[in-house]
Design a protein around this motif. Structure first.
Motif, PDB file in Angstrom:
ATOM      1  N   ASP A 263     -12.211   1.548   1.999  1.00  0.00           N
ATOM      2  CA  ASP A 263     -11.530   0.634   1.073  1.00  0.00           C
ATOM      3  C   ASP A 263     -10.016   0.828   1.151  1.00  0.00           C
ATOM      4  N   LEU A 264      -9.588   2.082   1.153  1.00  0.00           N
ATOM      5  CA  LEU A 264      -8.158   2.389   1.189  1.00  0.00           C
ATOM      6  C   LEU A 264      -7.532   1.955   2.505  1.00  0.00           C
ATOM      7  N   ILE A 265      -8.240   2.182   3.601  1.00  0.00           N
ATOM      8  CA  ILE A 265      -7.742   1.760   4.910  1.00  0.00           C
ATOM      9  C   ILE A 265      -7.607   0.240   4.954  1.00  0.00           C
ATOM     10  N   TYR A 266      -8.625  -0.461   4.485  1.00  0.00           N
ATOM     11  CA  TYR A 266      -8.592  -1.925   4.471  1.00  0.00           C
ATOM     12  C   TYR A 266      -7.442  -2.430   3.605  1.00  0.00           C
ATOM     13  N   MET A 267      -7.344  -1.909   2.394  1.00  0.00           N
ATOM     14  CA  MET A 267      -6.322  -2.358   1.463  1.00  0.00           C
ATOM     15  C   MET A 267      -4.920  -2.157   2.043  1.00  0.00           C
ATOM     16  N   CYS A 268      -4.646  -0.985   2.545  1.00  0.00           N
ATOM     17  CA  CYS A 268      -3.300  -0.679   3.041  1.00  0.00           C
ATOM     18  C   CYS A 268      -2.971  -1.429   4.326  1.00  0.00           C
ATOM     19  N   SER A 269      -3.942  -1.584   5.203  1.00  0.00           N
ATOM     20  CA  SER A 269      -3.663  -2.250   6.469  1.00  0.00           C
ATOM     21  C   SER A 269      -3.531  -3.773   6.310  1.00  0.00           C
ATOM     22  N   MET A 270      -4.136  -4.332   5.272  1.00  0.00           N
ATOM     23  CA  MET A 270      -4.058  -5.778   5.043  1.00  0.00           C
ATOM     24  C   MET A 270      -2.971  -6.165   4.035  1.00  0.00           C
TER      25      MET A 270
ATOM     26  N   VAL B 132      -6.207  -2.914  -7.853  1.00  0.00           N
ATOM     27  CA  VAL B 132      -5.697  -2.811  -6.482  1.00  0.00           C
ATOM     28  C   VAL B 132      -4.189  -2.544  -6.506  1.00  0.00           C
ATOM     29  N   LEU B 133      -3.443  -3.250  -7.343  1.00  0.00           N
ATOM     30  CA  LEU B 133      -2.001  -3.028  -7.438  1.00  0.00           C
ATOM     31  C   LEU B 133      -1.697  -1.612  -7.911  1.00  0.00           C
ATOM     32  N   SER B 134      -2.463  -1.144  -8.885  1.00  0.00           N
ATOM     33  CA  SER B 134      -2.271   0.201  -9.413  1.00  0.00           C
ATOM     34  C   SER B 134      -2.568   1.268  -8.361  1.00  0.00           C
ATOM     35  N   LYS B 135      -3.633   1.075  -7.602  1.00  0.00           N
ATOM     36  CA  LYS B 135      -4.002   2.042  -6.566  1.00  0.00           C
ATOM     37  C   LYS B 135      -2.931   2.093  -5.484  1.00  0.00           C
ATOM     38  N   ALA B 136      -2.416   0.938  -5.077  1.00  0.00           N
ATOM     39  CA  ALA B 136      -1.357   0.903  -4.063  1.00  0.00           C
ATOM     40  C   ALA B 136      -0.110   1.631  -4.569  1.00  0.00           C
ATOM     41  N   TYR B 137       0.233   1.426  -5.820  1.00  0.00           N
ATOM     42  CA  TYR B 137       1.385   2.106  -6.417  1.00  0.00           C
ATOM     43  C   TYR B 137       1.201   3.618  -6.364  1.00  0.00           C
ATOM     44  N   LYS B 138       0.008   4.088  -6.741  1.00  0.00           N
ATOM     45  CA  LYS B 138      -0.262   5.531  -6.745  1.00  0.00           C
ATOM     46  C   LYS B 138      -0.244   6.110  -5.331  1.00  0.00           C
TER      47      LYS B 138
ATOM     48  N   ARG C 114       1.493   4.946  -2.783  1.00  0.00           N
ATOM     49  CA  ARG C 114       2.892   4.986  -2.357  1.00  0.00           C
ATOM     50  C   ARG C 114       3.612   6.168  -3.010  1.00  0.00           C
ATOM     51  N   LYS C 115       3.370   6.364  -4.294  1.00  0.00           N
ATOM     52  CA  LYS C 115       4.006   7.444  -5.038  1.00  0.00           C
ATOM     53  C   LYS C 115       3.656   8.805  -4.436  1.00  0.00           C
ATOM     54  N   ASN C 116       2.426   8.945  -3.957  1.00  0.00           N
ATOM     55  CA  ASN C 116       1.971  10.209  -3.378  1.00  0.00           C
ATOM     56  C   ASN C 116       2.174  10.285  -1.868  1.00  0.00           C
ATOM     57  N   GLY C 117       2.804   9.269  -1.286  1.00  0.00           N
ATOM     58  CA  GLY C 117       3.101   9.272   0.138  1.00  0.00           C
ATOM     59  C   GLY C 117       1.903   9.039   1.036  1.00  0.00           C
ATOM     60  N   LEU C 118       0.848   8.409   0.528  1.00  0.00           N
ATOM     61  CA  LEU C 118      -0.375   8.204   1.309  1.00  0.00           C
ATOM     62  C   LEU C 118      -0.586   6.769   1.778  1.00  0.00           C
ATOM     63  N   PHE C 119       0.191   5.838   1.267  1.00  0.00           N
ATOM     64  CA  PHE C 119      -0.021   4.434   1.620  1.00  0.00           C
ATOM     65  C   PHE C 119       0.129   4.211   3.125  1.00  0.00           C
ATOM     66  N   ASP C 120       1.210   4.695   3.700  1.00  0.00           N
ATOM     67  CA  ASP C 120       1.440   4.507   5.140  1.00  0.00           C
ATOM     68  C   ASP C 120       0.419   5.269   5.984  1.00  0.00           C
ATOM     69  N   TYR C 121      -0.077   6.388   5.465  1.00  0.00           N
ATOM     70  CA  TYR C 121      -1.122   7.131   6.173  1.00  0.00           C
ATOM     71  C   TYR C 121      -2.369   6.261   6.333  1.00  0.00           C
TER      72      TYR C 121
END
Length: 88
Positions: free
Chosen positions: A37-44, A64-70, A72-79
């Protein structure tokens, strides 16, 4: 409490036009995000509407917006985004 509008039997928040929780559409509400789910959300994220990502995951738009914010805050979105790009 925010004002609710109903269109075709579906409730939306009037201020931001987001669909409110509906068990027919948000079947994964309350369940944790899987790694896929996280891979799909971030890559799309840049190529899809956020509401469409939420519907594909069975989550609410706000979740979904809240999860993306968290992430990014923890430096995992780009991962997670990079994991999605290696799968293509």
């Amino acid at each position: 409490m925010s004002e609710i509008i109903t269109i075709d039997g579906i409730d939306y928040t009037k201020s931001n036009k987001r669909m409110r929780y509906n068990s027919e559409f948000h079947e994964n509400h309350g369940n944790p995000f899987s790694k896929d789910d996280l891979i799909y959300m971030c890559s799309m994220w840049d190529s899809m509407k956020k509401a469409d990502i939420a519907m594909a995951l069975g989550k609410t738009h706000g979740t979904v917006l809240s999860k993306a914010y968290k992430l990014r805050k923890n430096g995992l979105f780009d991962y997670y985004r990079s994991l999605g790009q290696t799968c293509r």
